[in-house]
Design a protein around this motif. Structure first.
Motif, short mmCIF file in Angstrom:
data_model
loop_
_atom_site.label_atom_id
_atom_site.label_comp_id
_atom_site.label_asym_id
_atom_site.label_seq_id
_atom_site.Cartn_x
_atom_site.Cartn_y
_atom_site.Cartn_z
N GLY A 113 1.27 -1.26 0.22
CA GLY A 113 0.51 -0.17 -0.29
C GLY A 113 0.68 1.23 -0.16
N ASN A 114 0.08 2.57 -0.25
CA ASN A 114 0.87 3.97 0.04
C ASN A 114 1.84 4.12 0.98
N HIS A 115 1.16 3.39 2.60
CA HIS A 115 2.10 3.43 3.46
C HIS A 115 3.34 2.45 3.62
N ASP A 116 3.15 1.46 2.37
CA ASP A 116 4.46 0.93 3.09
C ASP A 116 5.43 1.13 1.91
N LEU A 117 5.04 1.95 0.80
CA LEU A 117 5.85 1.77 -0.58
C LEU A 117 6.12 3.67 -0.04
N GLY A 118 5.39 4.90 0.25
CA GLY A 118 5.35 6.30 -0.07
C GLY A 118 4.62 6.36 -1.24
N GLU A 119 4.10 7.90 -0.41
CA GLU A 119 3.40 8.42 -2.19
C GLU A 119 3.71 7.99 -3.08
N ALA A 120 4.86 8.26 -3.42
CA ALA A 120 5.35 8.53 -4.89
C ALA A 120 6.64 7.51 -4.58
N VAL A 121 6.42 6.12 -5.06
CA VAL A 121 7.18 5.23 -5.13
C VAL A 121 8.79 5.06 -5.35
N ASP A 122 9.89 3.89 -5.15
CA ASP A 122 11.14 4.28 -5.47
C ASP A 122 11.47 3.11 -6.05
N ASN A 123 12.12 3.18 -5.75
CA ASN A 123 13.50 1.18 -5.57
C ASN A 123 13.36 0.90 -4.77
N GLY A 124 14.24 2.14 -3.84
CA GLY A 124 14.34 1.82 -2.29
C GLY A 124 13.57 1.23 -1.61
N THR A 125 12.12 1.43 -1.84
CA THR A 125 11.23 1.08 -1.36
C THR A 125 10.38 0.30 -1.61
N LEU A 126 10.80 -0.41 -3.13
CA LEU A 126 9.96 -1.39 -3.71
C LEU A 126 10.35 -2.80 -2.92
N ASN A 127 12.60 -2.12 -3.09
CA ASN A 127 12.87 -3.52 -2.65
C ASN A 127 13.08 -4.05 -1.84
#
Length: 324
Positions: A160-174
């Motif tokens: 979800g957005n709280h897991d990845l941040g509002e603007a997802v990036d490679n760091g949060t996805l990984n």
């Protein structure tokens, strides 16, 4: 399936009429598990499939969404209070016990396991914005500890957005995939039904470097899954966090759905796949979207044009918060 046959000495040959698979989604009960304003979200999908040979199967799954550890005290000024998510733990523990009692085929989790935004976006993390390390990781570990008490499989953990941040990036996805497993562009099957996980944050905001490419790859993955599904697969369900729409496939974009252009692209993914697959009677198209995020129940939405077939969107809530 309907079947009829002649008795001993009768002249009627066996007749079997296979119906299209039926996907039905319903609340487990007309109650919510509420602790200090946060509800453990439980929905159940009863999925029936029949490959046409008279051996129809039936199973049910349970969905949970938005446990969002930290949301109850997230606005508190004292860091020590903001770090207390015991109320959310109690709620999820109660939900896990109920799931274990019901014994579904599996539990799926539709995102926002944590409340703390991983990219420290603005004042979104309040008193925990700085100086307290990766609070989201602590919240996610607490959620995982509750889920470790499940006696049924956990499948389809979607970010979800709280897991990845509002603007997802490679760091949060990984980081998400390292902890929870594949959440974007992955799939599994159960009882003749294909479940495809889509990372809705890639559709909602792909402004960071490399994210548009990952978004395109995810949509291609969906097309390929629909086009190449085994003939024994008779239904498709999309698992995501933010639903593509809530009322109509052409409704204005907002907080609780996808932007119009990418929405149209994804909802148009099925027709070409159906032609390639050559399935009779409309072929394999998603008939059910199971989502979270909305913080309000969407009980039944039917959209006859999305994916070229009737589609239901179901969103379950994790708190009483409402949004326009």
């Amino acid at each position: 399936e309907a079947a009829a046959g002649g008795g001993a000495g009768g002249g009627n040959a066996d007749l079997r009429v296979a119906r299209r698979p039926r996907l039905a989604y319903c609340s487990l009960q007309r109650w919510l598990l509420i602790v200090v304003g946060v509800a453990a979200v439980i929905g159940a999908a009863r999925l029936l499939s029949d490959g046409g040979g008279g051996n129809g199967s039936c199973f049910f799954m349970v969905q949970a969404a938005d446990p969002q550890f930290g949301i109850v005290n997230g606005g508190q000024a004292e860091p020590a209070v903001a770090m207390d998510w015991s109320a959310e733990e109690a709620t999820l523990d109660l939900a896990v016990k109920e799931v274990n009692r019901l014994r579904p085929s599996f539990l799926t989790l539709s995102g926002d396991m944590q409340n703390w935004l991983p990219q420290n976006e603005g004042a979104g993390n309040g008193a925990l914005t700085s100086g307290h390390g990766n609070v989201g990781k602590k919240q996610a570990k607490a959620v995982r500890a509750c889920l470790d008490r499940l006696s049924v499989p956990l499948r389809g953990v979607t970010p979800g957005n709280h897991d990845l941040g509002e603007a997802v990036d490679n760091g949060t996805l990984n980081a998400f995939e390292k902890f929870w497993g594949p959440g974007a562009g992955s799939s599994f099957t159960e009882g003749g039904v294909l479940f495809v996980q889509l990372d809705s944050q890639l559709y909602h905001n792909a402004s960071k470097p490399g994210m548009r490419e990952r978004r395109a790859a995810q949509t291609s993955f969906l097309r390929e899954q629909l086009a190449s599904a085994d003939p024994g697969i008779v239904g498709a369900v999309i698992l995501t966090h933010i639903p593509p729409f809530l009322g109509r496939s052409d409704e204005p974009a907002g907080w609780g759905n996808w932007p119009l252009l990418v929405r149209a692209e994804v909802l148009g993914a099925a027709p070409a796949a159906l032609v390639q697959n050559g399935r009779p009677g409309g072929g394999l198209a998603p008939r059910l979207v199971v989502a979270g995020h909305f913080h309000g129940n969407v009980e039944r939405v039917e959209e006859p044009t999305a994916f070229g077939a009737p589609l239901e969107v179901r969103a379950r809530f994790g708190s009483r918060e409402q949004h326009d």
